[in-house]
Design a protein around this motif. Structure first.
Motif, PDB file in Angstrom:
ATOM      1  N   UNK B 156      19.076 -79.111 162.251  1.00 49.96           N
ATOM      2  CA  UNK B 156      20.412 -79.065 161.643  1.00 49.96           C
ATOM      3  C   UNK B 156      20.504 -78.039 160.512  1.00 49.96           C
ATOM      4  N   UNK B 157      19.364 -77.425 160.150  1.00 40.91           N
ATOM      5  CA  UNK B 157      19.352 -76.505 159.005  1.00 40.91           C
ATOM      6  C   UNK B 157      20.441 -75.421 159.066  1.00 40.91           C
ATOM      7  N   UNK B 158      20.655 -74.774 160.241  1.00 39.12           N
ATOM      8  CA  UNK B 158      21.716 -73.748 160.267  1.00 39.12           C
ATOM      9  C   UNK B 158      23.083 -74.314 159.905  1.00 39.12           C
ATOM     10  N   UNK B 159      23.301 -75.579 160.237  1.00 38.26           N
ATOM     11  CA  UNK B 159      24.579 -76.223 159.950  1.00 38.26           C
ATOM     12  C   UNK B 159      24.812 -76.322 158.450  1.00 38.26           C
ATOM     13  N   UNK B 160      23.730 -76.229 157.670  1.00 39.16           N
ATOM     14  CA  UNK B 160      23.845 -76.335 156.218  1.00 39.16           C
ATOM     15  C   UNK B 160      23.918 -74.957 155.585  1.00 39.16           C
ATOM     16  N   UNK B 161      23.202 -73.988 156.182  1.00 37.21           N
ATOM     17  CA  UNK B 161      23.217 -72.640 155.603  1.00 37.21           C
ATOM     18  C   UNK B 161      24.516 -71.904 155.932  1.00 37.21           C
ATOM     19  N   UNK B 162      25.127 -72.190 157.082  1.00 37.54           N
ATOM     20  CA  UNK B 162      26.326 -71.430 157.448  1.00 37.54           C
ATOM     21  C   UNK B 162      27.512 -71.693 156.511  1.00 37.54           C
ATOM     22  N   UNK B 163      27.801 -72.950 156.145  1.00 38.52           N
ATOM     23  CA  UNK B 163      28.874 -73.140 155.147  1.00 38.52           C
ATOM     24  C   UNK B 163      28.574 -72.420 153.838  1.00 38.52           C
ATOM     25  N   UNK B 164      27.288 -72.397 153.444  1.00 41.61           N
ATOM     26  CA  UNK B 164      26.930 -71.674 152.224  1.00 41.61           C
ATOM     27  C   UNK B 164      27.225 -70.184 152.388  1.00 41.61           C
ATOM     28  N   UNK B 165      26.941 -69.651 153.583  1.00 40.48           N
ATOM     29  CA  UNK B 165      27.228 -68.243 153.841  1.00 40.48           C
ATOM     30  C   UNK B 165      28.728 -67.980 153.715  1.00 40.48           C
ATOM     31  N   UNK B 166      29.519 -68.893 154.239  1.00 45.18           N
ATOM     32  CA  UNK B 166      30.976 -68.730 154.210  1.00 45.18           C
ATOM     33  C   UNK B 166      31.484 -68.776 152.765  1.00 45.18           C
ATOM     34  N   UNK B 167      30.983 -69.739 152.006  1.00 47.17           N
ATOM     35  CA  UNK B 167      31.336 -69.870 150.595  1.00 47.17           C
ATOM     36  C   UNK B 167      30.971 -68.581 149.846  1.00 47.17           C
ATOM     37  N   UNK B 168      29.751 -68.095 150.101  1.00 44.94           N
ATOM     38  CA  UNK B 168      29.281 -66.887 149.435  1.00 44.94           C
ATOM     39  C   UNK B 168      30.158 -65.690 149.791  1.00 44.94           C
ATOM     40  N   UNK B 169      30.574 -65.601 151.067  1.00 48.19           N
ATOM     41  CA  UNK B 169      31.431 -64.479 151.478  1.00 48.19           C
ATOM     42  C   UNK B 169      32.747 -64.504 150.714  1.00 48.19           C
ATOM     43  N   UNK B 170      33.327 -65.701 150.560  1.00 44.61           N
ATOM     44  CA  UNK B 170      34.582 -65.797 149.819  1.00 44.61           C
ATOM     45  C   UNK B 170      34.414 -65.271 148.413  1.00 44.61           C
ATOM     46  N   UNK B 171      33.313 -65.683 147.759  1.00 50.40           N
ATOM     47  CA  UNK B 171      33.047 -65.238 146.399  1.00 50.40           C
ATOM     48  C   UNK B 171      32.784 -63.733 146.384  1.00 50.40           C
ATOM     49  N   UNK B 172      32.044 -63.250 147.399  1.00 50.82           N
ATOM     50  CA  UNK B 172      31.704 -61.824 147.444  1.00 50.82           C
ATOM     51  C   UNK B 172      32.956 -60.966 147.596  1.00 50.82           C
ATOM     52  N   UNK B 173      33.934 -61.412 148.408  1.00 50.91           N
ATOM     53  CA  UNK B 173      35.166 -60.620 148.558  1.00 50.91           C
ATOM     54  C   UNK B 173      35.891 -60.500 147.226  1.00 50.91           C
ATOM     55  N   UNK B 174      35.944 -61.591 146.490  1.00 50.31           N
ATOM     56  CA  UNK B 174      36.629 -61.551 145.196  1.00 50.31           C
ATOM     57  C   UNK B 174      35.874 -60.636 144.237  1.00 50.31           C
ATOM     58  N   UNK B 175      34.545 -60.803 144.151  1.00 52.54           N
ATOM     59  CA  UNK B 175      33.738 -59.972 143.250  1.00 52.54           C
ATOM     60  C   UNK B 175      33.873 -58.497 143.625  1.00 52.54           C
ATOM     61  N   UNK B 176      33.821 -58.194 144.921  1.00 52.35           N
ATOM     62  CA  UNK B 176      33.871 -56.804 145.363  1.00 52.35           C
ATOM     63  C   UNK B 176      35.183 -56.174 144.932  1.00 52.35           C
ATOM     64  N   UNK B 177      36.265 -56.945 145.032  1.00 47.75           N
ATOM     65  CA  UNK B 177      37.569 -56.399 144.689  1.00 47.75           C
ATOM     66  C   UNK B 177      37.708 -56.229 143.180  1.00 47.75           C
ATOM     67  N   UNK B 178      37.371 -57.274 142.420  1.00 50.62           N
ATOM     68  CA  UNK B 178      37.520 -57.178 140.962  1.00 50.62           C
ATOM     69  C   UNK B 178      36.568 -56.119 140.408  1.00 50.62           C
ATOM     70  N   UNK B 179      35.368 -56.039 140.987  1.00 53.23           N
ATOM     71  CA  UNK B 179      34.381 -55.065 140.521  1.00 53.23           C
ATOM     72  C   UNK B 179      34.888 -53.639 140.556  1.00 53.23           C
ATOM     73  N   UNK B 180      35.867 -53.369 141.433  1.00 53.05           N
ATOM     74  CA  UNK B 180      36.435 -52.021 141.499  1.00 53.05           C
ATOM     75  C   UNK B 180      37.233 -51.699 140.246  1.00 53.05           C
ATOM     76  N   UNK B 181      37.864 -52.699 139.672  1.00 55.72           N
ATOM     77  CA  UNK B 181      38.753 -52.448 138.525  1.00 55.72           C
ATOM     78  C   UNK B 181      38.059 -52.750 137.202  1.00 55.72           C
ATOM     79  N   UNK B 182      37.155 -53.731 137.189  1.00 59.32           N
ATOM     80  CA  UNK B 182      36.485 -54.142 135.952  1.00 59.32           C
ATOM     81  C   UNK B 182      35.001 -53.850 136.090  1.00 59.32           C
ATOM     82  N   UNK B 183      34.521 -52.819 135.384  1.00 61.35           N
ATOM     83  CA  UNK B 183      33.123 -52.437 135.521  1.00 61.35           C
ATOM     84  C   UNK B 183      32.182 -53.491 134.960  1.00 61.35           C
TER      85      UNK B 183
END
Lengths: 262, 273
Positions: B156-183
């Motif tokens: 069942x391990x992948x079932x636990x890592x995949x939601x974490x991957x999804x959560x991380x992607x959401x955070x990464x999209x926000x960071x990537x976007x803000x990082x462009x404007x705020x160094x």
């Protein structure tokens, strides 16, 4: 001898250090404050976790500040050590374009790695000293011992850094390896914890770590307000000199091959 | 040629990956290969580094600080318990710390070519997943050696890592976007991620935290995956389906919101690059 040579490049070095500082903090909202916030945040986290959750017992816990000062004394000075090595590791590899220029004095690269790290350290360490003055825990006369302690630490780091940075040109594994070893080293040195909490068998091994007497020296001065145990500093002093000789030797012998290899 | 816009439907985060699979895989493979180029041990480092870090942390927290898990009587499985937490943390930290500077590093794609910029955060994520897969292998092997044969629930391990991957992607999209404007974001994220290593129950069980602070642990996006991964791989228990389900829903929502934010703001990237 090439240390004397550096004096000839002092204007270049000063300009390069200034440019580095400006470049790092240009366009950033808080500017230089980041140089402080980063280590301070980590110290705050360590303070909370290790005093509340893991409950580290300090021998000299006479006030609530004692553990925080113990942490600052170790984490900030370790920061200088780690940063010199970290920057020296990649100084040739990341500046291949400079190294390949015939006229560029290569000895400036290690000098810059060390100078930039010292500037960062000076900023944060002076804030720490001001904090000590404000809360009335400035160690007074024994604070003079900080100079030789920082000297040993910086010399040790520079020697190791130059040796590793030169080796890294020829074997890229050195960088990976060195970063892992630095992590080991951080945790095997009494920075977060006092030496006394180590089990006896491990404590004997930790005594061989040349950074142990240096860190204990910093803690004696900054936490205890005493002079360090000078005799214990002979061992790290000798190791630091040996590393400096090794670094200088490696660099001198292979300076010419570095440009070819890159 | 026109870039396909993922739109605002709930499935959009998944579509960004499915549509551009070959591109993302190629970029990720290049990144993983570049990391080990010119080194003698090459990809062996991908196994050696986590193993060495595990040794350090087991020594420090197991021997020096003598951390104890209430669920277990002896310290034999301590390294495995620790490693389950580290696998989750490394997966999160690798993509989150890269995100703020990601778009600037790939400025060519923003300026010149018709390129779906929104796929860029997937590249460090795939490289992180590659390392997490290696980590999971080490974890299962370590469990086998130290405790005994791995339980069935390991599957069942992948079932636990995949939601974490999804959560991380959401955070990464926000960071990537803000990082462009705020160094400064790079600095902030660096501090946050290093702090999270200690403020999530990785090195200590949640029960070790004083009652008053314990609820704050739930704010860490790592707490649920770390605990559930331990349950299925180390202790052989079924995951807490309610916690995992709620976490997966939250991860999906965060991924969708993060992507939407990224798409809304990406028009300005070309001006600030």
């Amino acid at each position: 001898m090439f240390v004397l040579n550096l004096w000839r490049y002092r204007d270049f070095l000063r300009g390069a250090v200034q440019r580095e500082l400006q470049a790092r903090y240009r366009g950033s909202l808080l500017g230089m404050a980041w140089a402080l916030l980063n280590p301070l945040a980590m110290i705050a986290v360590y303070a909370v976790i290790f005093s509340q959750v893991v409950s580290v017992k300090l021998p000299r816990s006479d006030s609530s500040f004692a553990y925080s000062i113990h942490l600052c004394a170790g984490v900030l000075t370790w920061g200088l050590f780690a940063q010199i090595i970290d920057r020296s590791l990649v100084m040739f590899v990341h500046n291949a374009h400079l190294v390949k220029k015939i006229n560029f004095p290569r000895v400036c690269l290690p000098a810059l790695a060390v100078l930039n790290s010292i500037v960062d350290f000076a900023i944060i360490f002076s804030v720490f000293i001001v904090f000590l003055l404000l809360i009335g825990r400035f160690p007074g006369l024994p604070s003079l011992a900080l100079a030789p302690l920082i000297g040993i630490l910086a010399l040790f780091a520079t020697g190791l850094g130059v040796a590793l940075g030169t080796a890294n040109v020829f074997f890229r594994d050195v960088e990976q390896m060195a970063r892992v070893i630095l992590q080991f080293w951080f945790w095997l040195t009494p920075i977060i914890y006092p030496l006394s909490i180590l089990p006896e068998s491990i404590g004997r091994v930790a005594a061989w770590n040349p950074l142990t007497p240096v860190m204990i020296g910093f803690q004696d001065v900054l936490v205890g307000g005493q002079w360090p145990d000078w005799a214990s500093l002979a061992y790290p002093g000798v190791i630091a000199l040996a590393c400096a000789a090794l670094g200088a030797g490696l660099f001198r012998r292979h300076a010419a091959d570095i440009a070819d290899e890159l | 040629m026109k870039i396909r816009h993922p739109g605002w439907l709930p499935l959009a985060p998944f579509n960004t990956f499915l549509w551009h699979r070959p591109l993302i895989l190629r970029l990720a493979a290049r990144e993983v290969a570049a990391r080990y180029r010119g080194s003698l041990m090459g990809a062996l480092w991908a196994v050696a580094v986590p193993l060495m870090m595990l040794t350090v942390y087991s020594f420090v927290f197991g021997v020096v600080f003598r951390a104890r898990w209430s669920g277990t009587s002896d310290a034999k499985d301590f390294p495995v318990v620790l490693f389950a937490g580290l696998v989750c943390f490394w997966m999160f930290s690798e993509s989150a710390t890269r995100a703020p500077s990601l778009i600037r590093e790939n400025a060519v794609y923003v300026k010149k070519i018709v390129f779906p910029v929104y796929v860029l955060p997937w590249v460090p994520m795939l490289s992180a997943l590659f390392n997490a897969a290696i980590g999971l292998g080490i974890l299962v092997a370590g469990r086998w050696v130290l405790v005994g044969p791995p339980p069935v629930t390991t599957l069942l391990a992948p079932l636990i890592l995949l939601p974490l991957a999804l959560m991380t992607m959401g955070i990464a999209w926000v960071f990537a976007s803000i990082g462009m404007y705020v160094r400064d974001l790079g600095h902030i994220v660096g501090v946050l991620v290093s702090a999270m290593m200690f403020l999530s129950p990785i090195f200590y069980p949640p029960e070790a935290v004083p009652e008053a602070f314990r609820q704050f642990l739930q704010f860490s996006p790592l707490t649920v995956p770390v605990e559930q991964l331990r349950a299925v791989v180390v202790w052989g228990n079924a995951p807490d389906w309610t916690a995992l389900g709620l976490y997966s829903l939250a991860a999906w929502a965060v991924a969708w919101a993060g992507l939407s934010w990224f798409l809304k703001t990406q028009k300005g990237f070309a001006d600030v690059v």
